[in-house]
Design a protein around this motif. Structure first.
Motif, PDB file in Angstrom:
ATOM      1  N   ASP A 163      57.559  56.494 -23.997  1.00  0.00           N
ATOM      2  CA  ASP A 163      58.041  55.315 -23.287  1.00  0.00           C
ATOM      3  C   ASP A 163      56.904  54.302 -23.158  1.00  0.00           C
ATOM      4  O   ASP A 163      55.824  54.469 -23.738  1.00  0.00           O
ATOM      5  CB  ASP A 163      58.610  55.701 -21.919  1.00  0.00           C
ATOM      6  N   ALA A 164      57.143  53.241 -22.407  1.00  0.00           N
ATOM      7  CA  ALA A 164      56.146  52.171 -22.294  1.00  0.00           C
ATOM      8  C   ALA A 164      54.856  52.641 -21.642  1.00  0.00           C
ATOM      9  O   ALA A 164      53.789  52.057 -21.872  1.00  0.00           O
ATOM     10  CB  ALA A 164      56.734  50.998 -21.505  1.00  0.00           C
ATOM     11  N   ALA A 165      54.936  53.708 -20.837  1.00  0.00           N
ATOM     12  CA  ALA A 165      53.746  54.236 -20.157  1.00  0.00           C
ATOM     13  C   ALA A 165      53.062  55.336 -20.953  1.00  0.00           C
ATOM     14  O   ALA A 165      52.121  55.956 -20.447  1.00  0.00           O
ATOM     15  CB  ALA A 165      54.121  54.743 -18.768  1.00  0.00           C
ATOM     16  N   GLY A 166      53.538  55.607 -22.167  1.00  0.00           N
ATOM     17  CA  GLY A 166      52.920  56.640 -22.988  1.00  0.00           C
ATOM     18  C   GLY A 166      53.346  58.046 -22.639  1.00  0.00           C
ATOM     19  O   GLY A 166      52.697  59.010 -23.041  1.00  0.00           O
ATOM     20  N   ARG A 167      54.432  58.197 -21.900  1.00  0.00           N
ATOM     21  CA  ARG A 167      54.932  59.520 -21.521  1.00  0.00           C
ATOM     22  C   ARG A 167      56.087  59.922 -22.434  1.00  0.00           C
ATOM     23  O   ARG A 167      56.750  59.078 -23.025  1.00  0.00           O
ATOM     24  CB  ARG A 167      55.380  59.517 -20.058  1.00  0.00           C
ATOM     25  N   PHE A 168      56.330  61.223 -22.498  1.00  0.00           N
ATOM     26  CA  PHE A 168      57.356  61.756 -23.378  1.00  0.00           C
ATOM     27  C   PHE A 168      58.428  62.477 -22.556  1.00  0.00           C
ATOM     28  O   PHE A 168      58.128  63.110 -21.537  1.00  0.00           O
ATOM     29  CB  PHE A 168      56.749  62.734 -24.390  1.00  0.00           C
ATOM     30  N   ARG A 169      59.656  62.375 -23.051  1.00  0.00           N
ATOM     31  CA  ARG A 169      60.770  63.082 -22.414  1.00  0.00           C
ATOM     32  C   ARG A 169      60.929  64.452 -23.063  1.00  0.00           C
ATOM     33  O   ARG A 169      61.038  64.565 -24.280  1.00  0.00           O
ATOM     34  CB  ARG A 169      62.067  62.288 -22.548  1.00  0.00           C
ATOM     35  N   VAL A 170      60.943  65.491 -22.222  1.00  0.00           N
ATOM     36  CA  VAL A 170      61.074  66.875 -22.676  1.00  0.00           C
ATOM     37  C   VAL A 170      62.391  67.424 -22.131  1.00  0.00           C
ATOM     38  O   VAL A 170      62.639  67.388 -20.921  1.00  0.00           O
ATOM     39  CB  VAL A 170      59.893  67.740 -22.191  1.00  0.00           C
ATOM     40  N   TRP A 171      63.238  67.927 -23.036  1.00  0.00           N
ATOM     41  CA  TRP A 171      64.541  68.456 -22.640  1.00  0.00           C
ATOM     42  C   TRP A 171      64.432  69.968 -22.456  1.00  0.00           C
ATOM     43  O   TRP A 171      63.939  70.681 -23.329  1.00  0.00           O
ATOM     44  CB  TRP A 171      65.587  68.117 -23.687  1.00  0.00           C
ATOM     45  N   ILE A 172      64.915  70.435 -21.303  1.00  0.00           N
ATOM     46  CA  ILE A 172      64.820  71.842 -20.915  1.00  0.00           C
ATOM     47  C   ILE A 172      66.224  72.426 -20.818  1.00  0.00           C
ATOM     48  O   ILE A 172      67.108  71.831 -20.191  1.00  0.00           O
ATOM     49  CB  ILE A 172      64.101  72.002 -19.564  1.00  0.00           C
ATOM     50  N   ARG A 173      66.430  73.579 -21.445  1.00  0.00           N
ATOM     51  CA  ARG A 173      67.715  74.277 -21.303  1.00  0.00           C
ATOM     52  C   ARG A 173      67.571  75.440 -20.339  1.00  0.00           C
ATOM     53  O   ARG A 173      66.470  75.928 -20.064  1.00  0.00           O
ATOM     54  CB  ARG A 173      68.214  74.774 -22.663  1.00  0.00           C
ATOM     55  N   GLU A 174      68.693  75.890 -19.846  1.00  0.00           N
ATOM     56  CA  GLU A 174      68.724  76.976 -18.864  1.00  0.00           C
ATOM     57  C   GLU A 174      68.352  78.295 -19.529  1.00  0.00           C
ATOM     58  O   GLU A 174      68.819  78.619 -20.618  1.00  0.00           O
ATOM     59  CB  GLU A 174      70.123  77.054 -18.259  1.00  0.00           C
ATOM     60  N   GLU A 205      77.552  71.325 -19.212  1.00  0.00           N
ATOM     61  CA  GLU A 205      76.435  72.179 -19.603  1.00  0.00           C
ATOM     62  C   GLU A 205      75.137  71.456 -19.248  1.00  0.00           C
ATOM     63  O   GLU A 205      74.705  70.542 -19.925  1.00  0.00           O
ATOM     64  CB  GLU A 205      76.484  72.479 -21.108  1.00  0.00           C
ATOM     65  N   ARG A 206      74.519  71.900 -18.164  1.00  0.00           N
ATOM     66  CA  ARG A 206      73.393  71.162 -17.606  1.00  0.00           C
ATOM     67  C   ARG A 206      72.110  71.377 -18.407  1.00  0.00           C
ATOM     68  O   ARG A 206      71.866  72.446 -18.953  1.00  0.00           O
ATOM     69  CB  ARG A 206      73.158  71.588 -16.152  1.00  0.00           C
ATOM     70  N   SER A 207      71.306  70.324 -18.439  1.00  0.00           N
ATOM     71  CA  SER A 207      69.956  70.362 -18.990  1.00  0.00           C
ATOM     72  C   SER A 207      69.061  69.594 -18.028  1.00  0.00           C
ATOM     73  O   SER A 207      69.539  68.904 -17.130  1.00  0.00           O
ATOM     74  CB  SER A 207      69.893  69.744 -20.379  1.00  0.00           C
ATOM     75  N   VAL A 208      67.766  69.733 -18.221  1.00  0.00           N
ATOM     76  CA  VAL A 208      66.789  68.998 -17.417  1.00  0.00           C
ATOM     77  C   VAL A 208      65.948  68.146 -18.359  1.00  0.00           C
ATOM     78  O   VAL A 208      65.470  68.628 -19.393  1.00  0.00           O
ATOM     79  CB  VAL A 208      65.891  69.956 -16.608  1.00  0.00           C
ATOM     80  N   ALA A 209      65.789  66.890 -18.003  1.00  0.00           N
ATOM     81  CA  ALA A 209      64.940  65.980 -18.770  1.00  0.00           C
ATOM     82  C   ALA A 209      63.691  65.699 -17.949  1.00  0.00           C
ATOM     83  O   ALA A 209      63.754  65.025 -16.920  1.00  0.00           O
ATOM     84  CB  ALA A 209      65.674  64.683 -19.085  1.00  0.00           C
ATOM     85  N   LEU A 210      62.556  66.266 -18.384  1.00  0.00           N
ATOM     86  CA  LEU A 210      61.277  66.067 -17.704  1.00  0.00           C
ATOM     87  C   LEU A 210      60.466  64.984 -18.412  1.00  0.00           C
ATOM     88  O   LEU A 210      60.500  64.886 -19.639  1.00  0.00           O
ATOM     89  CB  LEU A 210      60.466  67.370 -17.692  1.00  0.00           C
ATOM     90  N   ILE A 211      59.740  64.209 -17.635  1.00  0.00           N
ATOM     91  CA  ILE A 211      58.820  63.216 -18.173  1.00  0.00           C
ATOM     92  C   ILE A 211      57.416  63.798 -18.076  1.00  0.00           C
ATOM     93  O   ILE A 211      56.909  64.041 -16.978  1.00  0.00           O
ATOM     94  CB  ILE A 211      58.912  61.883 -17.409  1.00  0.00           C
ATOM     95  N   VAL A 212      56.788  64.039 -19.224  1.00  0.00           N
ATOM     96  CA  VAL A 212      55.486  64.696 -19.294  1.00  0.00           C
ATOM     97  C   VAL A 212      54.448  63.687 -19.766  1.00  0.00           C
ATOM     98  O   VAL A 212      54.708  62.867 -20.659  1.00  0.00           O
ATOM     99  CB  VAL A 212      55.536  65.914 -20.244  1.00  0.00           C
ATOM    100  N   ASN A 213      53.263  63.761 -19.183  1.00  0.00           N
ATOM    101  CA  ASN A 213      52.164  62.882 -19.575  1.00  0.00           C
ATOM    102  C   ASN A 213      51.820  63.080 -21.040  1.00  0.00           C
ATOM    103  O   ASN A 213      51.812  64.198 -21.546  1.00  0.00           O
ATOM    104  CB  ASN A 213      50.946  63.181 -18.689  1.00  0.00           C
ATOM    105  N   GLY A 214      51.511  61.987 -21.727  1.00  0.00           N
ATOM    106  CA  GLY A 214      51.148  62.073 -23.129  1.00  0.00           C
ATOM    107  C   GLY A 214      49.887  62.878 -23.383  1.00  0.00           C
ATOM    108  O   GLY A 214      49.656  63.351 -24.501  1.00  0.00           O
ATOM    109  N   PHE A 215      49.068  63.090 -22.343  1.00  0.00           N
ATOM    110  CA  PHE A 215      47.856  63.899 -22.462  1.00  0.00           C
ATOM    111  C   PHE A 215      48.209  65.356 -22.761  1.00  0.00           C
ATOM    112  O   PHE A 215      47.488  66.048 -23.492  1.00  0.00           O
ATOM    113  CB  PHE A 215      47.077  63.789 -21.154  1.00  0.00           C
ATOM    114  N   ASP A 216      49.321  65.850 -22.174  1.00  0.00           N
ATOM    115  CA  ASP A 216      49.727  67.244 -22.348  1.00  0.00           C
ATOM    116  C   ASP A 216      50.845  67.415 -23.370  1.00  0.00           C
ATOM    117  O   ASP A 216      51.093  68.539 -23.813  1.00  0.00           O
ATOM    118  CB  ASP A 216      50.205  67.819 -21.005  1.00  0.00           C
ATOM    119  N   ALA A 217      51.531  66.328 -23.712  1.00  0.00           N
ATOM    120  CA  ALA A 217      52.715  66.429 -24.569  1.00  0.00           C
ATOM    121  C   ALA A 217      52.455  67.095 -25.924  1.00  0.00           C
ATOM    122  O   ALA A 217      53.328  67.813 -26.419  1.00  0.00           O
ATOM    123  CB  ALA A 217      53.328  65.042 -24.772  1.00  0.00           C
TER     124      ALA A 217
END
Length: 347
Positions: A282-293, A226-238
């Motif tokens: 993460d160390a760069a201040g970015r967040f992981r966003v999980w996307i479902r289909e 069951e596939r998902s997508v993990a996007l790395i989003v800038n902390g400015f928009d998170a």
């Protein structure tokens, strides 16, 4: 008309004024000026009235939330030598199919373990019989003590002997279980596929290669992920990304034409929906966003086109604003609009 009573200096000045009055702006200049004015009015109208959907951009990979569906390691449970490989790189296997067979360097180890188990089972049988006899003897002594034929000390000595026998039985049972576990581990020399899937990353080792317990022998990817997508989003928009937000995704190797502000005009992108946002950066201040289909728009390409680990680019759709405001926001590095805060009067 120049007055008759004007002096010569005034006459020369008035003559110049009359010449200026007779000058006319060239037709080409008037046309260019009119076009520029119309273009300015058109651009201002376009910026003011054109809607624009703000987006939070991120890139990531195709993965899965279920850990049992991710790439799994096939490890050696016991030390030994590789005897036979039953699969090749990229081969599809069914649940229970053999992958690799190991053999212990001590060829007689299993025979010795079986002999040790037989001896301990006999010892255990003798201990259990002795324990039963001691229990019967204790009951007999307790009856004699009630009749006054034996002393309390004799009964206590029998009880002590009974407890020693029980301790021997427990120790023998624990040792027997340990040997049986060793035999079971040595018997599991053939690693099998845990489910239907594909074999990857075989250890580059031939027969007679020695491996230790825990060494990685191969990797395995199960079917039906069951596939998902993990996007790395800038902390400015998170802060504006939350579950339920719509997402447009572009997969590597899939042609597309993307308008980040006009998702309806995009081609080759696929729909997704934010499932959750990890609360730790993460160390760069970015967040992981999980996307479902998002199956409401037909879903994503088949797994043979978009595999686990494929690169993805995504645009999380935020609020709709005017194009002019978006350009001004981008130039001044303002955060996107937060409708919730705006309605509360905090923005």
């Amino acid at each position: 008309m120049i007055p008759h009573n004007a002096n010569p200096i005034q006459n020369r000045y008035l003559n110049h004024i009359e010449t200026l009055r007779e000058l006319r702006v060239p037709r080409a200049d008037r046309v260019i000026t009119a076009v520029l004015i119309l273009l300015i009015i058109f651009a201002a109208s376009l910026l003011w009235f054109t809607p624009w959907v703000q987006t939070a951009y991120g890139d990531g990979t195709v993965t899965t939330l279920n850990p049992s569906q991710r790439t799994q390691a096939i490890s050696a449970l016991v030390p030994g030598q590789i005897e036979t490989w039953h699969v090749q790189e990229g081969q599809r296997v069914r649940k229970g199919d053999p992958i690799v067979t190991l053999r212990d360097t001590d060829q007689n180890l299993i025979d010795r373990l079986n002999a040790e188990i037989n001896a301990m089972e006999q010892q255990q049988t003798a201990n259990i019989n002795a324990l039963e006899t001691a229990e019967n003897n204790l009951a007999r002594y307790q009856g004699l003590f009630a009749q006054g034929l034996v002393s309390q000390r004799e009964v206590e000595q029998v009880q002590i002997g009974l407890e020693d026998l029980r301790a021997n039985v427990a120790a023998t049972t624990a040792e027997l279980n340990r040997v049986r576990v060793n035999l079971a581990r040595q018997s599991i020399q053939t690693k099998v596929a845990p489910s239907d899937g594909t074999i990857l990353g075989l250890l580059s080792a031939g027969e007679s290669t020695y491996v230790n317990a825990g060494d990685l022998l191969a990797s395995f990817i199960p079917d039906g992920v069951e596939r998902s997508v993990a996007l790395i989003v800038n902390g400015f928009d998170a802060p504006l990304v939350y579950p339920g937000r719509k997402v447009r995704l572009q997969f590597d190797g899939w042609p597309m034409f993307q308008f980040s502000g006009w998702p309806g005009a995009s081609l080759g992108t696929f729909a997704g929906e934010v499932e959750f946002v990890e609360p730790i950066a993460d160390a760069a201040g970015r967040f992981r966003v999980w996307i479902r289909e998002d199956l409401s728009e037909g879903g994503w390409p088949e797994e043979r086109f978009v595999r686990l680990g494929s690169r993805v680019r995504g645009w999380v759709l935020l609020e709709e604003v005017r194009l002019g405001y978006e350009l001004w926001r981008q130039l001044d590095a303002f955060p996107p609009v937060n409708t919730t805060l705006s309605e509360q009067g905090n923005v």
